[in-house]
Design an enzyme around this catalytic site. Structure first.
Site, mmCIF file in Angstrom:
data_model
loop_
_atom_site.group_PDB
_atom_site.id
_atom_site.type_symbol
_atom_site.label_atom_id
_atom_site.label_comp_id
_atom_site.label_asym_id
_atom_site.label_seq_id
_atom_site.Cartn_x
_atom_site.Cartn_y
_atom_site.Cartn_z
ATOM 1 N N CYS A 60 0.926 -1.017 -0.040
ATOM 2 C CA CYS A 60 0.093 0.077 -0.055
ATOM 3 C C CYS A 60 0.731 1.189 -0.175
ATOM 4 O O CYS A 60 1.894 1.353 0.838
ATOM 5 C CB CYS A 60 -0.922 -0.105 1.097
ATOM 6 S SG CYS A 60 -2.416 1.322 1.190
ATOM 7 N N TYR A 88 -1.712 4.300 -4.912
ATOM 8 C CA TYR A 88 -2.484 5.494 -5.465
ATOM 9 C C TYR A 88 -1.593 6.722 -5.853
ATOM 10 O O TYR A 88 -0.241 6.457 -5.470
ATOM 11 C CB TYR A 88 -3.671 6.013 -4.581
ATOM 12 C CG TYR A 88 -3.121 6.027 -3.122
ATOM 13 C CD1 TYR A 88 -2.466 6.933 -2.401
ATOM 14 C CD2 TYR A 88 -3.467 4.917 -2.269
ATOM 15 C CE1 TYR A 88 -2.037 7.204 -1.252
ATOM 16 C CE2 TYR A 88 -2.847 4.792 -0.809
ATOM 17 C CZ TYR A 88 -2.413 6.012 -0.073
ATOM 18 O OH TYR A 88 -1.873 6.039 0.969
#
Ligand code: FAD
Ligand code: A2P
Length: 374
Positions: free
Chosen positions: A332, A374
């Site tokens: 992540c 992201y």
């Protein structure tokens, strides 16, 4: 048919569900162990293939009704009861900020805040689990005079919240800032979040996402690769595993090995570092914590130390863990880290005679490779 014959036949039929269950368990055990070698995926087969098919030889002789309970139990998808989209972006919940503090130390780069919202006014309840995200709708309007679109943020608290009362949600947010044509541009939603004060009302949607959920098994092994605010879901996992009040609350006693690889530019940017060091000192057999501090440490080539350099350094141990079907890997943070991690895993796998390009999809299909960047 005489009464005694009927009894014998019915008695025999009564064993059929047990026999079906027995064959199903054997098949599941065999196929899980064989996954890494053969590429066949035991977990997804369990969900996708019809259990009635697996039990076919027995079913032929069995009354249809006898097979039904087995089918219903086996067809339930993992995490099927995890809530999603209780609050949609068009009808969000309005939470109240209870805390908003910096998680950076003196001398750190940028601005990163830990922000907590009170959810106790939610009806229906805003329930979530570790690894999910939520949407935030910043106040105000965009350049076209429309409400801002929601931005997603990983939830950094466990389902019990930082106060263990089960009615809060916390985020870890970096303010996006960049230079354009000599001007500093501030990200809309991250700036809004970082500047909130206790008592402020915020529109929250969600929860969303099942990609980053923890396995249910207490003896799973969890490898975590995080950069920057990618630590948010990992903080929730680590609290669930090692925070004493959490353990008391949920009765989920983690017994496996957890290994956190954390990437940050400077020591002062290491998020929640003191908590993780504390967990490591309390649970040295269960938690490893390896840091890649890009602007203070150098990799072997003399460049910035990134988590993929650490992955290479510990490749042997990591791959020994991955060979264990109980090991899950969570990734992540920055999107940019994915190619680097892939490259490191390719090198590390080939040293063990494995092909990462084949292994990674297998791990993913088996629900053991979890990535959200992201
Ligand atoms: P915006 O105002 O939307 O600006 C972003 C836009 O600015 C970009 O789309 C790009 O067009 C432009 N831009 C950005 N950088 C540059 C640059 N260097 N040069 C030129 N243009 C640029 N963020 C967190 O802080 N914490 C989290 O836990 C977190 N979790 C997330 C989980 C998921 C599943 C996803 C998808 C994202 C997550 N994010 C998280 C990111 C978050 O959703 C927002 O994207 C981020 O906060 C920026 O939003 P903003 O409104 O501040 O920026
Ligand atoms: P750097 O910025 O020194 O190049 P933060 O979000 O707090 O800035 O932390 C992100 C961390 O991830 C930083 O240490 C950053 O290093 C590092 N990083 C940047 N690009 C990559 C990449 N491609 N792969 C892995 N780590 C990266």
């Amino acid at each position: 048919m005489a009464y005694s014959e009927t009894k014998v036949v019915l008695g025999g039929l009564a064993h059929i569900p047990i026999i079906i269950g027995f064959f199903y368990l054997i098949r599941r055990q065999y196929s899980f162990g064989a996954m890494l070698r053969t590429g066949k995926n035991a977990l997804s087969e369990k969900v996708k293939s019809s259990p009635a098919k697996a039990a076919a030889p027995v079913k032929a002789a069995a009354p249809v009704k006898a097979a039904a309970p087995v089918k219903a139990a086996a067809a339930k998808k993992p995490h099927s009861d995890v809530p999603v989209n209780t609050y949609k972006p068009k009808a969000p919940f309005t939470g109240t900020v209870t805390e908003n503090y910096s998680v950076l130390k003196e001398g750190a780069i940028g601005k990163v805040q830990h922000i907590t919202f009170d959810l106790s006014a939610a009806d229906p309840d805003f329930k979530y689990v570790e690894g999910q995200s939520c949407g935030i709708l910043a106040a105000g309007e965009d350049a076209k005079g429309k409400p801002h679109r929601p931005r997603l943020y990983s939830i950094a608290s466990t389902r019990y919240g930082d106060n263990f009362a089960g009615n809060t949600l916390s985020l870890c947010v970096r303010q996006l800032q960049y230079e354009k044509d000599g001007e500093t541009i501030n990200g809309v939603c991250s700036t809004y979040l970082c500047n909130l004060s206790p008592g402020d009302k915020v529109k929250i949607s969600g929860p969303v996402g099942k990609e980053m959920l923890l396995p249910d098994e207490e003896d799973s092994n969890i490898i975590m690769l995080a950069t920057g605010t990618g630590i948010a879901p990992m903080r929730a996992y680590l609290r669930r595993m090692f925070e004493p009040t959490e353990i008391e609350k949920h009765k989920w006693n983690f017994k496996g090995k957890a290994w956190l690889f954390m990437g940050a530019p400077k020591t002062a940017n290491l998020l929640y570092d003191a908590d993780f060091e504390h967990y490591k000192s309390k649970f040295p057999e269960n938690l490893k914590y390896t840091k890649a501090i890009s602007r203070e440490q150098k990799n072997k080539k003399g460049g910035r130390m990134y988590i993929q350099d650490r992955v290479l350094e510990y490749a042997e141990e990591i791959f020994t863990m991955i060979e264990n079907p109980k090991t899950h890997i969570y990734l992540c943070g920055l999107k940019g880290m994915e190619p680097g991690i892939d490259e490191a895993m390719t090198t590390a796998a080939s040293a063990k005679g494995l092909d990462w390009s084949e292994l990674r999809p297998k791990l993913r299909k088996a629900g053991r490779w979890h990535a959200e960047t992201y």
